[in-house]
Design an enzyme around this catalytic site. Structure first.
Site, PDB file in Angstrom:
ATOM      1  N   GLY A  64      12.525   3.820 -28.008  1.00  0.00           N
ATOM      2  CA  GLY A  64      11.468   2.933 -28.471  1.00  0.00           C
ATOM      3  C   GLY A  64      11.983   1.645 -29.068  1.00  0.00           C
ATOM      4  O   GLY A  64      11.208   0.779 -29.470  1.00  0.00           O
ATOM      5  N   LYS A 113      22.514   4.949 -37.314  1.00  0.00           N
ATOM      6  CA  LYS A 113      21.598   4.290 -38.248  1.00  0.00           C
ATOM      7  C   LYS A 113      21.197   5.266 -39.347  1.00  0.00           C
ATOM      8  O   LYS A 113      21.083   6.462 -39.125  1.00  0.00           O
ATOM      9  CB  LYS A 113      20.349   3.775 -37.525  1.00  0.00           C
ATOM     10  CG  LYS A 113      20.641   2.776 -36.428  1.00  0.00           C
ATOM     11  CD  LYS A 113      19.378   2.121 -35.895  1.00  0.00           C
ATOM     12  CE  LYS A 113      18.388   3.108 -35.328  1.00  0.00           C
ATOM     13  NZ  LYS A 113      18.936   3.905 -34.211  1.00  0.00           N
ATOM     14  N   ASP A 118      18.932  11.327 -37.728  1.00  0.00           N
ATOM     15  CA  ASP A 118      20.142  10.878 -37.041  1.00  0.00           C
ATOM     16  C   ASP A 118      21.389  11.373 -37.762  1.00  0.00           C
ATOM     17  O   ASP A 118      22.348  11.828 -37.129  1.00  0.00           O
ATOM     18  CB  ASP A 118      20.164   9.351 -36.948  1.00  0.00           C
ATOM     19  CG  ASP A 118      19.174   8.815 -35.931  1.00  0.00           C
ATOM     20  OD1 ASP A 118      18.910   7.600 -35.953  1.00  0.00           O
ATOM     21  OD2 ASP A 118      18.669   9.598 -35.111  1.00  0.00           O
ATOM     22  N   HIS A 226      10.117   2.038 -37.201  1.00  0.00           N
ATOM     23  CA  HIS A 226       9.283   3.127 -36.682  1.00  0.00           C
ATOM     24  C   HIS A 226       7.829   2.932 -37.093  1.00  0.00           C
ATOM     25  O   HIS A 226       7.014   3.832 -36.941  1.00  0.00           O
ATOM     26  CB  HIS A 226       9.781   4.476 -37.195  1.00  0.00           C
ATOM     27  CG  HIS A 226      11.236   4.705 -36.942  1.00  0.00           C
ATOM     28  ND1 HIS A 226      12.196   4.440 -37.891  1.00  0.00           N
ATOM     29  CD2 HIS A 226      11.888   5.143 -35.844  1.00  0.00           C
ATOM     30  CE1 HIS A 226      13.391   4.712 -37.390  1.00  0.00           C
ATOM     31  NE2 HIS A 226      13.228   5.144 -36.151  1.00  0.00           N
ATOM     32  N   ASP A 412       5.835   7.821 -39.711  1.00  0.00           N
ATOM     33  CA  ASP A 412       5.695   7.121 -38.430  1.00  0.00           C
ATOM     34  C   ASP A 412       4.527   7.637 -37.603  1.00  0.00           C
ATOM     35  O   ASP A 412       4.379   7.277 -36.443  1.00  0.00           O
ATOM     36  CB  ASP A 412       6.995   7.189 -37.614  1.00  0.00           C
ATOM     37  CG  ASP A 412       7.488   8.614 -37.429  1.00  0.00           C
ATOM     38  OD1 ASP A 412       6.685   9.550 -37.624  1.00  0.00           O
ATOM     39  OD2 ASP A 412       8.664   8.798 -37.090  1.00  0.00           O
ATOM     40  N   GLY A 413       3.697   8.500 -38.185  1.00  0.00           N
ATOM     41  CA  GLY A 413       2.437   8.879 -37.554  1.00  0.00           C
ATOM     42  C   GLY A 413       2.499   9.969 -36.514  1.00  0.00           C
ATOM     43  O   GLY A 413       1.512  10.194 -35.816  1.00  0.00           O
ATOM     44  N   CYS A 415       3.870  13.339 -37.119  1.00  0.00           N
ATOM     45  CA  CYS A 415       4.166  14.675 -37.656  1.00  0.00           C
ATOM     46  C   CYS A 415       3.335  15.743 -36.949  1.00  0.00           C
ATOM     47  O   CYS A 415       3.856  16.792 -36.556  1.00  0.00           O
ATOM     48  CB  CYS A 415       3.915  14.720 -39.162  1.00  0.00           C
ATOM     49  SG  CYS A 415       4.170  16.347 -39.902  1.00  0.00           S
ATOM     50  N   THR A 457      13.734  14.910 -37.641  1.00  0.00           N
ATOM     51  CA  THR A 457      14.234  15.702 -38.754  1.00  0.00           C
ATOM     52  C   THR A 457      13.559  17.060 -38.833  1.00  0.00           C
ATOM     53  O   THR A 457      14.212  18.084 -39.088  1.00  0.00           O
ATOM     54  CB  THR A 457      14.013  14.937 -40.067  1.00  0.00           C
ATOM     55  OG1 THR A 457      14.645  13.660 -39.972  1.00  0.00           O
ATOM     56  CG2 THR A 457      14.586  15.686 -41.244  1.00  0.00           C
TER      57      THR A 457
END
Length: 596
Positions: A64, A113, A118, A226, A412-413, A415, A457
């Site tokens: 993205g 990052k 990550d 994000h 980031d919407g 979940c 995550t």
């Protein structure tokens, strides 16, 4: 308010693999590993681990952000890029496949990052690669200058300055330096670059409605890549004022994020966030240079303008400033064939696809039914597990939209979508593969289902949760597992999540639901309560713990970048998801009067 989004795509679930296919058809120096959809790795076509005599430089993360990271694979920059699903960290198996595919005797450097998923996934892959005999080092990039230093473990976010770190490290590796020397140059580059962004719109995930969260006439300073909320929402201003504000923030002596003083030489990067016209980016660049020269007393010796690290279709730009030391300029000016630095497209195309160097972990479809299958008849414990799993997954699926809504305000919407993918996979595998009469192996297979489909995550943390519970339960697999043994496994799983995730009670995570539930469950069982009553009572503690996250300051995950006022309006989505599946399982078992 949300609107129907328009995308020139096919199936939203295929956007990353189809992007990779188009990328390698466009640029003759690139290939990808034949491991779709689990393994999504772009690598240099001219590198073989058996003959490569330089340090491999590997980066990656959620997709993205194109052209990052795959567009920067090429001689003189990245050796390979590991692509996750959109905004989701790539799985450990994919990262490990990338390491094996390009790493020779000189070793490899992972440039990551600073996002929790990550760090966890690349970190675990690095440890596994070291155990296999590879030399591996990892550098974390956190160049965000938008927000005050965050609480807890999150740290500064990795933004477009990462691309400059890629270039420095790639050039250092190409010059023949050792792994420790390349890593040292990369770490130094991380410490002298700062970035801040400004957005006119939030991004739209493939297959999801377009949000106009900012509203007409508004812009957001410090918005994350994000779509996570930034430092401040303000009325749109002329670009001169916006650029001036961003530069003041990056170069602030109060925060001292970058060691740049008057008289220094600097590199300037103007980075489009996805849908900003080149005209507007060039205007920003044209305004930034004189502001840096006249207001900050800096000599601008290099300017890079374009789209380097985007956020899908977000409108806006980020500005990165790097101190232009002589050694840094030498690395930035070194030749590279990375297509989006950019370079020309020449030469014949090699085969677009090559085999993965080691077997990809098998998917459910390739596993032997003889080795793993659902029992023809279930014992009492097997029936209890089936009831609990069905209820827990159904609760997550039903909560999907609420979780996404909450997460759109504090993350980031996605979940709900992520958790729903995991729950759906568990439901499907439950019908075919779970050895329900063996509780330990069933919990282990739930982790495998999660690992296969859940990115980011939450996926790896739930996988760790299941693997730790399995380790606790496995010694008892020949006998009926007692309620106290279940409670011990639950407690051990939570401890593992705390150890590897770095969070604790009060950090505004799923642990704030699970820890009070575990504590009360253990207490009730110890004093002799009926196991089903103890389970149900502890589920109330899980719900209360999840609701209490409204009053907590976030200290882990993307919520750490969100203002306290916004956090107070919603509970933590991860905590609510955990409380939901736990409560649903307890209710279902109580109604069926079966103890797992």
């Amino acid at each position: 308010m949300a609107f129907e989004s328009k995308k020139l795509i096919n199936n939203p679930n295929d956007v990353v693999t189809e992007f990779i296919e188009g990328l390698v058809e466009t640029y003759p120096g690139l290939q990808y590993l034949d491991g779709f959809p689990e393994v999504k790795v772009v690598l240099r076509a001219d590198v073989s681990p058996s003959t490569y005599d330089k340090v491999a430089v590997i980066s990656g993360g959620g997709s993205g952000h194109e052209p990052a990271h795959a567009g920067f694979v090429g001689d003189g920059m990245l050796t390979a890029a590991i692509c996750g699903d959109v905004f989701a960290s790539p799985p450990v198996a994919s990262i490990l496949a990338g390491i094996r595919a390009v790493t020779g005797p000189m070793g490899c450097l992972l440039i990551v990052k600073n996002y929790t998923g990550d760090r966890l996934n690349f970190g675990l892959a690095a440890e596994e690669a070291k155990a296999e005999g590879y030399k591996v080092e990892m550098v974390i990039v956190g160049d965000d200058c938008a927000l005050p230093p965050p609480l807890g473990i999150a740290g500064r976010r990795g933004l477009a300055g990462t691309i400059l770190v890629h270039k420095v490290a790639g050039a250092a590796a190409a010059s023949g330096l050792s792994l420790s020397e390349v890593a040292s140059e990369a770490r130094h580059a991380c410490g002298i670059v700062g970035t801040m962004g400004v957005a006119l719109s939030v991004c739209t995930l493939p297959g999801q409605p377009k949000s106009d969260r900012l509203g007409p006439g508004k812009m957001e300073l410090g918005l994350g890549i994000h779509g996570e909320p930034g430092a401040i929402v303000a009325d749109i201003q002329p670009v001169d004022l916006v650029v001036s504000h961003v530069l003041n923030r990056i170069l602030s002596e109060e925060t001292n994020y970058v060691p740049i003083k008057r008289g220094s030489r600097v590199v300037l990067m103007i980075n489009g966030l996805g849908s900003t016209p080149v005209m507007e980016l060039m205007i920003a660049a044209g305004k930034a240079v004189p502001i840096l020269q006249l207001e900050h007393g800096l000599a601008v010796v290099r300017v890079y303008t374009g789209s380097f690290m985007t956020s899908l279709d977000m409108a806006g730009f980020s500005i990165s400033i790097m101190k232009a030391e002589a050694a840094i300029l030498k690395r930035l000016d070194a030749a590279t064939k990375a297509p989006h630095w950019p370079v020309g497209v020449d030469g014949d195309h090699p085969p677009a696809k090559i085999p993965v160097p080691v077997p990809v972990p098998p998917s459910r479809s390739t596993k032997s039914h003889e080795l793993l299958s659902r029992p023809q008849e279930l014992n009492e414990q097997g029936r209890a597990l089936e009831i609990a799993i069905e209820a827990a997954t159904l609760a997550i699926i039903n909560l999907k939209d609420s979780l996404n809504e909450w997460d759109s305000k504090v993350g980031d919407g996605d979940c709900g979508s992520t958790m729903c993918r995991g729950a759906t996979a568990i439901q499907e595998d439950l019908k075919k593969y779970y050895p329900l009469n063996d509780a330990a192996e069933t919990i282990n297979e739930i982790g495998s289902s999660i690992r296969r489909v859940m990115g980011g995550t939450s996926g790896i943390l739930y996988d760790i949760f299941c693997k730790a519970a399995y380790a606790q339960l496995k010694p008892n697999n020949q006998s009926e597992i007692t309620p106290l043994q279940w409670a011990d496994a639950f407690e051990g799983a939570i401890s593992a999540v705390m150890l590897y995730g770095g969070a604790a009670a009060g950090y505004r995570t799923m642990l704030d639901a699970l820890i009070p539930a575990s504590t009360l469950l253990k207490q009730r069982l110890t004093i002799g309560d009926d196991p089903l009553d103890a389970f149900l009572t502890s589920s109330h503690a899980a719900i209360e713990g999840a609701e209490s996250t409204k009053h907590m300051e976030a200290q882990a995950g993307r919520s750490t970048y969100v203002s306290t006022d916004i956090l107070k309006s919603v509970p933590d989505p991860g905590a609510m998801a955990a409380a939901s599946w736990y409560r649903a399982a307890a209710l279902a078992l109580k109604q069926a009067s079966l103890s797992p």
